[in-house]
Design an enzyme around this catalytic site. Structure first.
Site, short mmCIF file in Angstrom:
data_model
loop_
_atom_site.label_atom_id
_atom_site.label_comp_id
_atom_site.label_asym_id
_atom_site.label_seq_id
_atom_site.Cartn_x
_atom_site.Cartn_y
_atom_site.Cartn_z
CE LYS A 1 41.71 -14.91 47.60
NZ LYS A 1 42.59 -14.69 48.38
N PRO A 2 44.54 -17.41 45.27
CG PRO A 2 47.06 -17.76 45.32
CD PRO A 2 46.15 -17.39 44.30
CB ALA A 3 43.93 -18.88 51.04
N GLY B 1 35.66 -22.63 50.02
CA GLY B 1 36.54 -21.55 51.56
C GLY B 1 34.73 -21.80 52.23
CB SER B 2 34.18 -19.90 55.78
OG SER B 2 34.07 -18.85 54.77
CD GLU C 1 34.47 -28.11 48.68
OE1 GLU C 1 33.68 -28.56 50.15
OE2 GLU C 1 35.72 -28.77 48.75
CB CYS D 1 35.99 -28.28 53.95
SG CYS D 1 36.55 -29.65 52.61
CD GLU E 1 34.15 -26.87 57.97
OE1 GLU E 1 34.09 -25.62 57.97
OE2 GLU E 1 34.37 -27.96 57.61
CD GLU F 1 35.69 -28.00 42.98
OE1 GLU F 1 35.55 -29.32 44.04
OE2 GLU F 1 35.69 -27.33 42.35
P1 ADP Z 1 38.57 -20.56 55.47
O1 ADP Z 1 37.68 -20.00 56.58
O2 ADP Z 1 38.90 -21.37 54.85
O3 ADP Z 1 39.84 -19.38 55.45
P2 ADP Z 1 37.13 -18.23 53.89
O4 ADP Z 1 36.26 -18.35 53.30
O5 ADP Z 1 37.82 -17.37 54.07
O6 ADP Z 1 37.81 -19.78 54.04
O7 ADP Z 1 38.64 -18.30 52.93
C1 ADP Z 1 38.43 -18.42 51.63
C2 ADP Z 1 39.29 -18.24 50.44
O8 ADP Z 1 38.32 -17.33 50.66
C3 ADP Z 1 40.23 -17.50 50.57
O9 ADP Z 1 41.03 -17.64 49.25
C4 ADP Z 1 40.17 -16.31 50.99
O10 ADP Z 1 41.09 -15.51 50.95
C5 ADP Z 1 38.89 -15.44 50.15
N1 ADP Z 1 37.61 -14.88 50.79
C6 ADP Z 1 38.04 -14.63 52.12
N2 ADP Z 1 37.17 -13.33 51.84
C7 ADP Z 1 36.22 -12.83 50.76
C8 ADP Z 1 35.57 -11.68 49.89
N3 ADP Z 1 34.99 -11.21 50.98
N4 ADP Z 1 35.55 -12.12 48.56
C9 ADP Z 1 35.94 -13.33 48.50
N5 ADP Z 1 36.97 -13.76 48.58
C10 ADP Z 1 36.94 -13.87 50.00
#
Ligand code: ADP
Length: 485
Positions: free
Chosen positions: A180-182, A233-234, A255, A289, A386, A463
């Protein structure tokens, strides 16, 4: 978008070897961060469609895992070659959806390729062991087997390399993966899926799904057929996913966020330290990051370092990443852009001084000027959070002990850096930094061969390197008895 091969620009998901739209026709529009123009649209799949993608992956698993490692390796090497052949188009797609300069997009794709070529080989070396037996007439041994269906949730800042870094060890180990990409950067992922299919990755082994992140995340966490989830991600979302995966006891790699310090010692080569800071602070407009978040500089070299940094940061050319000569693109979203001024204002209100920038670029759009702040203290948000943008906060220190206390004063623990030419300081500091990675007189940390990852709130697992494939395997212990003659 001018591509050599228009078939690489896909506006559908790739599931079970087929290009599909959402059953209800729902889509998500993707815009270019440089000018907010529409790049295209991708399906907004529902939860049931995600479950179907998992079913397709599970069906495809048995024949994939029973291939010889060399056969999977050959397919991965073909994927690598096809990516290399299409690098211009992939870079164009990435810059259009993500904003980074074309040269950086190409650099990222080459980094991603280094994971594919590494795991194409590493998959051939997943050895088990025979264990010296504690018993007469019995022989214990282990074999390593693929864990099963895996899922990856990836971020927008590295739309291609994060996928390569996760998918190549999974596939090499014999696991299917659903990615699942962003939602802001799905097209790089979809192009990668197209090239994987052309390389001979069988239907269902690599699927790319797009849609509402929370909906897809919930299904991937709750679905017991998914045996491993890898996320970049976050920290906030990572914690949610960990909680979500508790009910299905999944293996996890996370990560997450970072707050990287760079300690610049009194004996450091200041030219090198400035060059390193340029490389890891302003790359991707500061949206990585492992970007240095806090520059902790010895008082004897502080002014020289700041002067050098300001001079070089001034030379950065902001603009649309597609234009020749541009070295810093726009921020990904308006909220990410607005956050920069809030952070600078907070720091200035608490006593920081602006040595460079400190405001939006008069060119407009979501360009923020490369910024250098001095007199930064731990009370400021730029120290704690960050930053994820082109702001370089500088903190002065007197003793090594003080520098280490400042560096480790964070809940994060991903990358850290030190510049020194003294052997003693090098070893003491590298050992004492509470981080998963330490760059000594160097900032370019990532490559297929090395283990990337963090400690504390920066995550779990590694990784890359020989460690990276572990996450996609289980160790099975077998005891062979009845051997006494
Ligand atoms: P960033 O701050 O780098 O945008 P996120 O953690 O918000 O980091 O996003 C990283 C990935 O996680 C993206 O693919 C985003 O769509 C996905 N994401 C965000 N919220 C959720 C959630 N509640 N459940 C699963 N994936 C999520």
């Amino acid at each position: 978008m001018r591509l050599k091969d228009n078939n690489l620009f896909k506006q559908q998901c790739f599931v079970g070897g087929k290009w599909v739209s959402a059953a209800d026709g729902a889509v998500i529009t993707v815009t270019n961060p440089a000018d907010d123009s529409v790049v295209g649209a991708v399906p907004k799949l529902g939860r049931k469609e995600i479950a179907e993608a998992v079913d397709a992956a599970e069906k495809a698993w048995a024949p994939w895992k029973s291939l010889r490692p060399l056969q999977r390796s050959e397919i991965l090497r073909r994927w690598h070659s096809l990516i290399a052949e299409n690098i211009d188009d992939l870079a164009m797609i990435m810059t259009m959806e993500q904003g980074k300069p074309l040269a950086e997009a190409r650099g990222e794709i080459m980094l991603g390729m280094s994971y594919i070529t590494w795991y194409a080989e590493e998959g051939r070396r997943v050895y088990g062991e025979t264990i010296p037996s504690p018993w007469a007439g019995k022989q214990p041994m282990t074999i390593r087997q693929p864990i099963g269906v895996t899922a990856a949730i990836t971020p927008w800042n590295f739309p291609m390399s994060m996928i390569a870094r996760k998918a190549s060890p999974a596939l090499a180990a014999g696991c299917p993966m659903i990615i699942k990409p962003a939602s802001m950067t799905p097209f790089s992922a979809l192009a990668m899926a197209e090239l994987a299919a052309r390389a001979g990755v069988p239907a269902g082994i690599l699927s790319v799904v797009t849609g509402d992140a929370a909906v897809i995340g919930e299904e991937l966490c709750a679905n017991a057929k998914v045996r491993k989830l890898t996320f970049t991600g976050s920290t906030e979302v990572g914690k949610k996913l960990m909680a979500g995966c508790a009910s299905t006891v999944k293996k996890l790699s996370m990560e997450l966020g970072g707050n990287a310090p760079m300690i610049v010692c009194a004996d450091a080569d200041i030219k090198q330290a400035v060059a390193g800071t340029m490389g890891c602070k302003f790359r991707n407009a500061g949206q990585t990051c492992i970007c240095v978040n806090r520059l902790i500089v010895h008082e004897n070299v502080h002014d020289q370092f700041v002067a050098g940094l300001v001079e070089q940061a001034k030379a950065i050319v902001t603009g649309n990443g597609l234009e020749a000569g541009v070295t810093q693109g726009p921020m990904i979203t308006s909220s990410a852009f607005a956050a920069m001024q809030t952070l600078v204002d907070d720091a200035v209100a608490k006593g920081a001084k602006i040595a460079l920038g400190g405001k939006a670029d008069p060119k407009g759009g979501r360009l923020y000027l490369p910024t250098v702040l001095t007199d930064v203290t731990p009370e400021m948000r730029v120290f704690r959070e960050e930053i994820f943008g082109p702001i370089a906060p500088v903190i002065r220190f007197k003793t090594e002990k003080e520098a280490l206390e400042l560096a480790n004063d964070t809940e994060y623990g991903l990358a850290s850096y030190v510049y020194t030419r003294d052997l003693g300081s090098f070893y003491r500091i590298a050992e004492a930094l509470d981080y998963g990675m330490v760059g000594v007189n160097e900032v370019a940390l990532a490559a297929g061969e090395v283990p990337f990852g963090g400690v504390k709130f920066s995550g779990l697992g590694r990784e890359g390197g020989r460690q990276g494939i572990e996450d996609y395997m289980e160790t099975k212990y077998i005891l062979l008895g009845g051997l006494a003659s």
